[in-house]
Design a protein around this motif. Sequence first.
Motif, PDB file in Angstrom:
ATOM      1  N   ARG A   5       5.431  18.364  19.126  1.00 50.27           N
ATOM      2  CA  ARG A   5       4.379  18.041  18.173  1.00 50.27           C
ATOM      3  C   ARG A   5       4.480  16.564  17.769  1.00 50.27           C
ATOM      4  NH1 ARG A   5       6.108  22.010  13.435  1.00 50.27           N
ATOM      5  NH2 ARG A   5       6.417  23.315  15.270  1.00 50.27           N
ATOM      6  N   ILE A   6       3.387  16.013  17.314  1.00 51.77           N
ATOM      7  CA  ILE A   6       3.334  14.653  16.814  1.00 51.77           C
ATOM      8  C   ILE A   6       2.760  14.692  15.403  1.00 51.77           C
ATOM      9  CG2 ILE A   6       2.360  12.343  17.112  1.00 51.77           C
ATOM     10  CD1 ILE A   6       2.180  12.897  20.081  1.00 51.77           C
ATOM     11  N   LYS A   7       3.426  14.000  14.484  1.00 43.95           N
ATOM     12  CA  LYS A   7       2.976  13.953  13.101  1.00 43.95           C
ATOM     13  C   LYS A   7       2.594  12.528  12.723  1.00 43.95           C
ATOM     14  CE  LYS A   7       5.818  17.777  11.347  1.00 43.95           C
ATOM     15  NZ  LYS A   7       6.862  18.163  10.351  1.00 43.95           N
ATOM     16  N   ALA A   8       1.537  12.409  11.953  1.00 47.43           N
ATOM     17  CA  ALA A   8       1.120  11.109  11.430  1.00 47.43           C
ATOM     18  C   ALA A   8       0.684  11.288   9.984  1.00 47.43           C
ATOM     19  CB  ALA A   8      -0.024  10.527  12.264  1.00 47.43           C
ATOM     20  N   LYS A   9       0.996  10.302   9.157  1.00 44.21           N
ATOM     21  CA  LYS A   9       0.652  10.399   7.747  1.00 44.21           C
ATOM     22  C   LYS A   9       0.320   9.021   7.199  1.00 44.21           C
ATOM     23  CE  LYS A   9       2.376  12.052   3.264  1.00 44.21           C
ATOM     24  NZ  LYS A   9       3.530  12.662   2.543  1.00 44.21           N
ATOM     25  N   ALA A  10      -0.718   8.948   6.405  1.00 45.87           N
ATOM     26  CA  ALA A  10      -1.091   7.722   5.713  1.00 45.87           C
ATOM     27  C   ALA A  10      -1.288   8.060   4.242  1.00 45.87           C
ATOM     28  CB  ALA A  10      -2.367   7.125   6.296  1.00 45.87           C
ATOM     29  N   ALA A  11      -0.709   7.266   3.383  1.00 45.22           N
ATOM     30  CA  ALA A  11      -0.795   7.551   1.949  1.00 45.22           C
ATOM     31  C   ALA A  11      -0.778   6.262   1.158  1.00 45.22           C
ATOM     32  CB  ALA A  11       0.346   8.452   1.504  1.00 45.22           C
ATOM     33  N   ARG A  12      -1.557   6.232   0.105  1.00 46.77           N
ATOM     34  CA  ARG A  12      -1.505   5.121  -0.825  1.00 46.77           C
ATOM     35  C   ARG A  12      -0.419   5.395  -1.855  1.00 46.77           C
ATOM     36  NH1 ARG A  12      -6.306   3.101  -4.997  1.00 46.77           N
ATOM     37  NH2 ARG A  12      -5.321   1.123  -5.578  1.00 46.77           N
ATOM     38  N   SER A  13       0.227   4.355  -2.343  1.00 39.99           N
ATOM     39  CA  SER A  13       1.264   4.514  -3.353  1.00 39.99           C
ATOM     40  C   SER A  13       1.106   3.433  -4.412  1.00 39.99           C
ATOM     41  CB  SER A  13       2.660   4.424  -2.722  1.00 39.99           C
ATOM     42  OG  SER A  13       2.870   3.145  -2.150  1.00 39.99           O
ATOM     43  N   PHE A  14       1.729   3.664  -5.554  1.00 36.53           N
ATOM     44  CA  PHE A  14       1.718   2.654  -6.601  1.00 36.53           C
ATOM     45  C   PHE A  14       2.950   2.828  -7.475  1.00 36.53           C
ATOM     46  CE2 PHE A  14       0.891   4.717 -10.673  1.00 36.53           C
ATOM     47  CZ  PHE A  14       0.529   5.995 -10.259  1.00 36.53           C
ATOM     48  N   ARG A  15       3.298   1.768  -8.177  1.00 37.43           N
ATOM     49  CA  ARG A  15       4.441   1.814  -9.095  1.00 37.43           C
ATOM     50  C   ARG A  15       4.041   1.165 -10.401  1.00 37.43           C
ATOM     51  NH1 ARG A  15       8.953  -0.894 -11.148  1.00 37.43           N
ATOM     52  NH2 ARG A  15       8.152  -2.906 -10.403  1.00 37.43           N
ATOM     53  N   LEU A  16       4.169   1.922 -11.480  1.00 39.85           N
ATOM     54  CA  LEU A  16       3.874   1.377 -12.800  1.00 39.85           C
ATOM     55  C   LEU A  16       4.985   0.423 -13.233  1.00 39.85           C
ATOM     56  CD1 LEU A  16       2.645   4.590 -14.649  1.00 39.85           C
ATOM     57  CD2 LEU A  16       1.248   2.610 -14.027  1.00 39.85           C
ATOM     58  N   PRO A  17       4.656  -0.646 -13.932  1.00 42.42           N
ATOM     59  CA  PRO A  17       5.699  -1.552 -14.432  1.00 42.42           C
ATOM     60  C   PRO A  17       6.645  -0.812 -15.375  1.00 42.42           C
ATOM     61  CG  PRO A  17       3.520  -2.547 -14.639  1.00 42.42           C
ATOM     62  CD  PRO A  17       3.302  -1.101 -14.287  1.00 42.42           C
ATOM     63  N   THR A  18       7.925  -1.138 -15.271  1.00 47.12           N
ATOM     64  CA  THR A  18       8.908  -0.539 -16.162  1.00 47.12           C
ATOM     65  C   THR A  18       8.894  -1.259 -17.511  1.00 47.12           C
ATOM     66  OG1 THR A  18      10.698  -2.010 -15.479  1.00 47.12           O
ATOM     67  CG2 THR A  18      10.355  -0.013 -14.169  1.00 47.12           C
ATOM     68  N   PHE A  19       9.621  -0.714 -18.466  1.00 43.35           N
ATOM     69  CA  PHE A  19       9.713  -1.340 -19.782  1.00 43.35           C
ATOM     70  C   PHE A  19      10.278  -2.759 -19.664  1.00 43.35           C
ATOM     71  CE2 PHE A  19      11.891  -2.371 -23.723  1.00 43.35           C
ATOM     72  CZ  PHE A  19      10.931  -2.056 -24.680  1.00 43.35           C
ATOM     73  N   ASN A  20      11.320  -2.913 -18.815  1.00 49.69           N
ATOM     74  CA  ASN A  20      11.901  -4.238 -18.634  1.00 49.69           C
ATOM     75  C   ASN A  20      10.922  -5.205 -17.968  1.00 49.69           C
ATOM     76  OD1 ASN A  20      14.291  -3.537 -19.828  1.00 49.69           O
ATOM     77  ND2 ASN A  20      15.403  -3.206 -17.925  1.00 49.69           N
ATOM     78  N   ASP A  21      10.139  -4.704 -16.994  1.00 48.47           N
ATOM     79  CA  ASP A  21       9.132  -5.560 -16.356  1.00 48.47           C
ATOM     80  C   ASP A  21       8.156  -6.121 -17.386  1.00 48.47           C
ATOM     81  OD1 ASP A  21      10.176  -5.091 -13.838  1.00 48.47           O
ATOM     82  OD2 ASP A  21       8.852  -3.384 -13.459  1.00 48.47           O
ATOM     83  N   LEU A  22       7.854  -5.326 -18.393  1.00 50.58           N
ATOM     84  CA  LEU A  22       6.849  -5.721 -19.371  1.00 50.58           C
ATOM     85  C   LEU A  22       7.414  -6.553 -20.516  1.00 50.58           C
ATOM     86  CD1 LEU A  22       4.945  -2.313 -19.627  1.00 50.58           C
ATOM     87  CD2 LEU A  22       4.186  -4.356 -18.399  1.00 50.58           C
ATOM     88  N   TYR A  23       8.610  -6.192 -20.986  1.00 44.74           N
ATOM     89  CA  TYR A  23       9.052  -6.772 -22.260  1.00 44.74           C
ATOM     90  C   TYR A  23      10.440  -7.416 -22.246  1.00 44.74           C
ATOM     91  CZ  TYR A  23       5.216  -3.738 -23.693  1.00 44.74           C
ATOM     92  OH  TYR A  23       3.994  -3.120 -23.795  1.00 44.74           O
ATOM     93  N   TRP A  24      11.135  -7.396 -21.107  1.00 43.63           N
ATOM     94  CA  TRP A  24      12.489  -7.940 -21.088  1.00 43.63           C
ATOM     95  C   TRP A  24      12.478  -9.432 -21.418  1.00 43.63           C
ATOM     96  CZ3 TRP A  24      17.397  -6.402 -21.020  1.00 43.63           C
ATOM     97  CH2 TRP A  24      18.380  -7.330 -20.675  1.00 43.63           C
ATOM     98  N   VAL A  25      13.405  -9.845 -22.267  1.00 43.14           N
ATOM     99  CA  VAL A  25      13.543 -11.251 -22.613  1.00 43.14           C
ATOM    100  C   VAL A  25      15.015 -11.622 -22.515  1.00 43.14           C
ATOM    101  CG1 VAL A  25      13.278 -13.007 -24.404  1.00 43.14           C
ATOM    102  CG2 VAL A  25      11.560 -11.201 -24.176  1.00 43.14           C
TER     103      VAL A  25
END
Length: 214
Positions: free
Chosen positions: A34-54
């Motif tokens: 058998r042959i399998k193929a898959k296509a999917a969109r993905s995303f990653r929400l910003p973490t708390f540190n990505d948003l507010y780290w200082v």
Amino acid sequence: MEASFSAREVFVDGDFTPFVPSLGLELFINQVSRIKAKAARSFRLPTFNDLYWVSGTDNGNPDLKAEDGLNLELGSHRFSDDWSFTGRLNYTFTRATNEKVNGTLQANEEGKELIYVPGHQGSASATVNWRNAFLLLNQTYTGQQFTTSDNNSRWALEAFSLLDIAIGYSTSVRNHTVSISLRINNVLDQEYEVRSAYPMPGINYNLNLNYTFN
């Protein structure tokens, strides 16, 4: 042939996250192949540190958007009940830049790529299975990474490519399973850094022995 489709939409803090569809196809060549193929969109929400780290050198950005991506997968060619082969290819392109000058940023940093974010990354792997044994080859590539906010190429980390090899075997008796594997990382003994002035290991080895019972 079999096809599958899924979709996901998440509502977070009063806003909808990116729509995430996924499509999979499975083509049956014969009773075992058998042959399998898959296509999917993905995303990653910003973490708390990505948003507010200082800190002294880094600052978060509360205006960051979710990261979008596209995942493509192809593999699972089974030749017989004893033999099977799986191959996978992956490529990621990232362009993350400073689009506004504020705070401690200098004018020559505007529009420049963020430090330690490679623009190009990719991997290719091939796995051969024979009964309870397997052989894995995995090649990865990481593109050039800037280490200064003005993208001075003098201080950039060079692109590098790594080859890993693994071999293993498992056996089961009633409810007991024993598996052993040996992995050789960085087979070609490449010199590389993922952080400036912190060299990574050359060729190295991992030996794993697992015993599972129910």
